[in-house]
Design an enzyme around this catalytic site. Sequence first.
Site, short mmCIF file in Angstrom:
data_model
loop_
_atom_site.label_atom_id
_atom_site.label_comp_id
_atom_site.label_asym_id
_atom_site.label_seq_id
_atom_site.Cartn_x
_atom_site.Cartn_y
_atom_site.Cartn_z
N HIS A 104 -0.21 -7.50 11.32
CA HIS A 104 0.37 -7.62 9.97
C HIS A 104 -0.75 -7.98 9.00
O HIS A 104 -1.66 -8.73 9.34
CB HIS A 104 1.46 -8.71 9.97
CG HIS A 104 2.28 -8.70 8.73
ND1 HIS A 104 1.83 -9.24 7.54
CD2 HIS A 104 3.51 -8.20 8.47
CE1 HIS A 104 2.76 -9.07 6.61
NE2 HIS A 104 3.79 -8.44 7.15
N GLU A 117 2.59 -0.22 6.06
CA GLU A 117 2.86 -1.26 5.07
C GLU A 117 1.70 -1.34 4.08
O GLU A 117 0.74 -2.11 4.29
CB GLU A 117 3.02 -2.62 5.75
CG GLU A 117 4.18 -2.71 6.71
CD GLU A 117 4.74 -4.13 6.79
OE1 GLU A 117 5.94 -4.27 6.63
OE2 GLU A 117 3.96 -5.08 6.98
C1 PEP Z 1 6.34 -7.59 5.42
O1 PEP Z 1 5.70 -8.59 5.14
O2 PEP Z 1 6.26 -7.06 6.53
C2 PEP Z 1 7.20 -7.02 4.39
C3 PEP Z 1 7.58 -5.79 4.51
O3 PEP Z 1 7.53 -7.87 3.36
P1 PEP Z 1 8.45 -7.53 2.08
O4 PEP Z 1 9.65 -6.77 2.57
O5 PEP Z 1 8.81 -8.88 1.53
O6 PEP Z 1 7.62 -6.73 1.15
#
Ligand code: PEP
Length: 243
Positions: free
Chosen positions: A95, A165
């Site tokens: 992450h 992400e």
């Molecule tokens: C995350 O931290 O994996 C994430 C997707 O956070 P958010 O949905 O708050 O953007």
Amino acid sequence: MKFLIANWKMNLVDSDNWLLAFNENFDNSSINNSLEIVICPSFTQLAEVAQKSFFKNKIKIGAQNVSENPPGPYTGEISTEHLSQFGINYCIVGHSERRALGESNSDVKNKVKKLLSKKITPIVCFGESLEIQEKRETEKFLLSQLDYLLKDKDLDINKCIFAYEPLWAIGKGVAADLQTINTSISYVKKVFDKNNSSLTVLYGGSVNKDNSPEILSADHISGFLVGNSSLDGKEFANIAKNF
Ligand code: PEP
């Protein structure tokens, strides 16, 4: 199979209230073989959440991190053996919030291998910063993060879940646009397909009940990794309804 994964991060979540709100707003019978719902609470809540009967039967449990080392003299760490004791099925690795604390691509690879050896599915996060996106170097960067896993012939990447992400969309309240999501996920799929693999790739970054239907329409997307909107059982249930 589609996945909806909650990352509770380092938040204090009352799991009883969460469950109540989730149950009131989501028809459990619609959790079937085509949708896997996973909750990743903090380490201190893992046992408690894993023992709740509803979670046991309907919702799978994941950890947010793991050590690449075996049990032993690693103060403050949790091993894959510890996770196995609680029947943990999934674990987030790489992450961006952990990479910011020093987790390297090599650490990610070692964690993935250790998890796979215990039959725990790694949820491997990858994604570019705003700076990299602005320099138009996203593809090069994504490749550099994932190549580490690809190049290891002993590692079966089809047993992993990947989560795209983009850092600039995490916790910002505004998700990445559909075109960016499509382009990045399609690129990763194309590169990996050269190796005859069929990857499960999720999207994460400010997903909520309102934007989830549109994002789910992106090419090749297999679901979401959700941070903030997963902290409230009702909001998370409303996202689940969109699958
Ligand atoms: C995350 O931290 O994996 C994430 C997707 O956070 P958010 O949905 O708050 O953007």
